[in-house]
Design an enzyme around this catalytic site. Structure first.
Site, PDB file in Angstrom:
ATOM      1  N   SER A  11       0.830  -1.096  -0.205  1.00  0.00           N
ATOM      2  CA  SER A  11      -0.051  -0.019   0.179  1.00  0.00           C
ATOM      3  C   SER A  11       1.011   1.100  -0.175  1.00  0.00           C
ATOM      4  CB  SER A  11      -0.882   0.120   1.266  1.00  0.00           C
ATOM      5  OG  SER A  11      -1.748   1.275   1.293  1.00  0.00           O
TER       6      SER A  11
ATOM      7  N   TYR B  15      -1.512  -0.912  10.316  1.00  0.00           N
ATOM      8  CA  TYR B  15      -1.637  -1.178   9.031  1.00  0.00           C
ATOM      9  C   TYR B  15      -0.455  -0.816   8.311  1.00  0.00           C
ATOM     10  CZ  TYR B  15      -3.618  -1.164   4.337  1.00  0.00           C
ATOM     11  OH  TYR B  15      -3.927  -1.647   2.870  1.00  0.00           O
TER      12      TYR B  15
HETATM   13  N1  LIG Z   1      -8.990  -1.167  -1.005  1.00  0.00           N
HETATM   14  C1  LIG Z   1      -7.760  -0.237  -1.099  1.00  0.00           C
HETATM   15  O1  LIG Z   1      -8.041   0.792  -0.831  1.00  0.00           O
HETATM   16  C2  LIG Z   1      -6.385  -1.007  -0.715  1.00  0.00           C
HETATM   17  C3  LIG Z   1      -5.263  -0.121  -0.860  1.00  0.00           C
HETATM   18  C4  LIG Z   1      -4.085  -0.476  -0.467  1.00  0.00           C
HETATM   19  C5  LIG Z   1      -3.744  -1.636  -0.425  1.00  0.00           C
HETATM   20  N2  LIG Z   1      -5.038  -2.751  -0.135  1.00  0.00           N
HETATM   21  C6  LIG Z   1      -4.465  -3.966  -0.170  1.00  0.00           C
HETATM   22  O2  LIG Z   1      -5.084  -4.841  -0.928  1.00  0.00           O
HETATM   23  C7  LIG Z   1      -5.289  -6.124  -0.553  1.00  0.00           C
HETATM   24  C8  LIG Z   1      -6.921  -6.599  -0.757  1.00  0.00           C
HETATM   25  O3  LIG Z   1      -7.608  -5.295  -0.348  1.00  0.00           O
HETATM   26  P1  LIG Z   1      -9.164  -5.184  -0.778  1.00  0.00           P
HETATM   27  O4  LIG Z   1      -9.392  -3.899  -0.812  1.00  0.00           O
HETATM   28  O5  LIG Z   1      -9.370  -5.952  -2.088  1.00  0.00           O
HETATM   29  O6  LIG Z   1      -9.984  -5.695   0.520  1.00  0.00           O
HETATM   30  P2  LIG Z   1     -11.411  -6.741   0.749  1.00  0.00           P
HETATM   31  O7  LIG Z   1     -12.463  -6.431  -0.416  1.00  0.00           O
HETATM   32  O8  LIG Z   1     -11.787  -6.624   1.899  1.00  0.00           O
HETATM   33  O9  LIG Z   1     -10.782  -8.104   0.219  1.00  0.00           O
HETATM   34  C9  LIG Z   1      -9.768  -8.848   1.182  1.00  0.00           C
HETATM   35  C10 LIG Z   1      -9.538 -10.209   0.649  1.00  0.00           C
HETATM   36  O10 LIG Z   1      -8.616 -11.068   1.434  1.00  0.00           O
HETATM   37  C11 LIG Z   1      -9.067 -12.117   2.048  1.00  0.00           C
HETATM   38  N3  LIG Z   1      -8.458 -12.185   3.148  1.00  0.00           N
HETATM   39  C12 LIG Z   1      -8.721 -11.524   4.317  1.00  0.00           C
HETATM   40  N4  LIG Z   1      -8.229 -12.337   5.336  1.00  0.00           N
HETATM   41  C13 LIG Z   1      -7.722 -13.326   5.092  1.00  0.00           C
HETATM   42  C14 LIG Z   1      -7.126 -14.409   5.553  1.00  0.00           C
HETATM   43  N5  LIG Z   1      -6.942 -14.478   6.931  1.00  0.00           N
HETATM   44  N6  LIG Z   1      -6.916 -15.583   4.868  1.00  0.00           N
HETATM   45  C15 LIG Z   1      -7.218 -15.529   3.730  1.00  0.00           C
HETATM   46  N7  LIG Z   1      -7.789 -14.525   2.822  1.00  0.00           N
HETATM   47  C16 LIG Z   1      -8.145 -13.525   3.464  1.00  0.00           C
HETATM   48  C17 LIG Z   1     -10.631 -11.813   1.880  1.00  0.00           C
HETATM   49  O11 LIG Z   1     -11.285 -13.067   1.877  1.00  0.00           O
HETATM   50  P3  LIG Z   1     -12.143 -13.746   2.852  1.00  0.00           P
HETATM   51  O12 LIG Z   1     -12.699 -12.918   4.000  1.00  0.00           O
HETATM   52  O13 LIG Z   1     -12.794 -14.668   2.196  1.00  0.00           O
HETATM   53  O14 LIG Z   1     -10.883 -14.678   3.575  1.00  0.00           O
HETATM   54  C18 LIG Z   1     -10.868 -11.038   0.570  1.00  0.00           C
HETATM   55  O15 LIG Z   1     -10.826 -12.067  -0.245  1.00  0.00           O
HETATM   56  C19 LIG Z   1      -5.069  -6.068   0.992  1.00  0.00           C
HETATM   57  O16 LIG Z   1      -3.994  -6.589   1.305  1.00  0.00           O
HETATM   58  C20 LIG Z   1      -5.162  -4.455   1.347  1.00  0.00           C
HETATM   59  O17 LIG Z   1      -4.354  -4.265   2.319  1.00  0.00           O
HETATM   60  C21 LIG Z   1      -6.159  -2.247  -0.324  1.00  0.00           C
END
Ligand SMILES: NC(=O)c1ccc[n+]([C@@H]2O[C@H](COP(=O)([O-])OP(=O)(O)OC[C@H]3O[C@@H](n4cnc5c(N)ncnc54)[C@H](OP(=O)(O)O)[C@@H]3O)[C@@H](O)[C@H]2O)c1
Length: 252
Positions: free
Chosen positions: A139, A152
């Site tokens: 991130s 985070y």
């Molecule tokens: N959205 C943003 O603005 C943003 C910005 C920078 C970085 N990121 C990073 O991008 C990644 C994805 O984020 P997102 O925004 O797509 O979030 P999201 O919509 O909440 O999706 C998170 C994904 O991670 C899985 N997950 C969470 N905990 C897990 C665990 N213990 N074991 C296996 N799978 C797990 C969830 O699936 P289940 O719940 O089914 O396990 C889901 O598929 C993260 O690492 C986040 O920090 C996001």
């Protein structure tokens, strides 16, 4: 031969979007996360679009189990070509004085240990084959301290440093390493945020930028441009001044 990819956190959000893109580019993809049902929905979507996908129920907050499952999959398929450690959680979102150790540990266990347990088992095989690509979704929050993000931000900075260190070791071994550093992307994770999210990126646009970066073997993918520019400028400020500026933007 068909290339094989594993994407964690592929049940929704950024992970599912990356998996859809990889499948479109011809990869056979393994979709990993905790919720079997949501994984199956992504799988069906990929198959309906003509791609090949499988599901793997996996909880990355259990690193030993994750390491074993990824190693087993890698063996079974004869070597994964691409592994994207994307699974992650948003952290405690509290100021330092309210951050508990238990909360910080939970964030680091998923975002750091979970990612290392996903990526480390496939590196020896990739080095042996002199080919492969590992990536982690970190991130921009790992580049600069943001308000209420002690756990985070720490987790993402740690994962970025892991990827940088791995890249330094792997650069002449035929293995690509990519650090994917998004700004704010519209997903379930950010839907919970009650603070302003400057330059919020739509999921499809984020997926396009990430996929283009992965396809060209970029070492670091950072977006969106206005935010990366602001963060790069912030990194050049004296730390004390930057702390005051960040503090003035405190959401809580
Ligand atoms: N959205 C943003 O603005 C943003 C910005 C920078 C970085 N990121 C990073 O991008 C990644 C994805 O984020 P997102 O925004 O797509 O979030 P999201 O919509 O909440 O999706 C998170 C994904 O991670 C899985 N997950 C969470 N905990 C897990 C665990 N213990 N074991 C296996 N799978 C797990 C969830 O699936 P289940 O719940 O089914 O396990 C889901 O598929 C993260 O690492 C986040 O920090 C996001």
């Amino acid at each position: 031969m068909t290339k094989k990819a594993l994407v964690t956190g592929a049940s929704r959000g950024i992970g599912a979007a990356i998996a859809r893109k990889l499948a479109k580019r011809g990869y056979e993809v393994w979709l990993a996360a905790r919720s079997a049902q949501a994984l199956e929905a992504t799988q069906k979507e990929i198959e309906a679009a003509g791609g090949r996908a499988h599901t793997l129920v996996l909880d990355v907050s259990r690193p030993e189990e994750t390491e074993a499952k990824v190693a087993e999959l890698d063996r079974e398929v004869g070597g994964l070509d691409m592994v994207v450690a994307n699974a992650g959680i948003g952290g405690s979102q509290v100021p330092a004085a309210q951050q508990t150790f238990a909360g910080a540990r939970a964030t680091l266990e998923t975002n750091v240990m979970g990612a290392l347990a996903t990526l480390l088992p496939v590196i020896p095989g990739m080095v042996e084959r002199k080919s492969g690509h590992i990536a982690g979704v970190t991130s921009l929050a790992g580049e600069i301290p943001l308000p209420a993000a002690v756990d985070y931000g720490t987790s993402k900075a740690a994962l970025s440093f892991f990827l940088a260190s791995a890249a330094a070791d792997l650069v002449s071994r035929g293995v690509l390493v990519t650090d994917i550093r998004p700004g704010f992307v519209r997903t379930d994770l950010t839907a919970k945020n009650r603070f302003p999210m400057p330059f919020l990126v739509e999921l499809d646009d984020a997926a396009e930028l990430i996929d283009r970066g992965l396809a060209s073997g970029k070492r670091v993918i950072r977006f969106p441009a206005p935010l990366t520019t602001a963060i790069s400028a912030g990194r050049m400020m004296p730390a004390g001044l930057r702390d005051r500026l960040v503090n003035s933007k405190r959401p809580i």
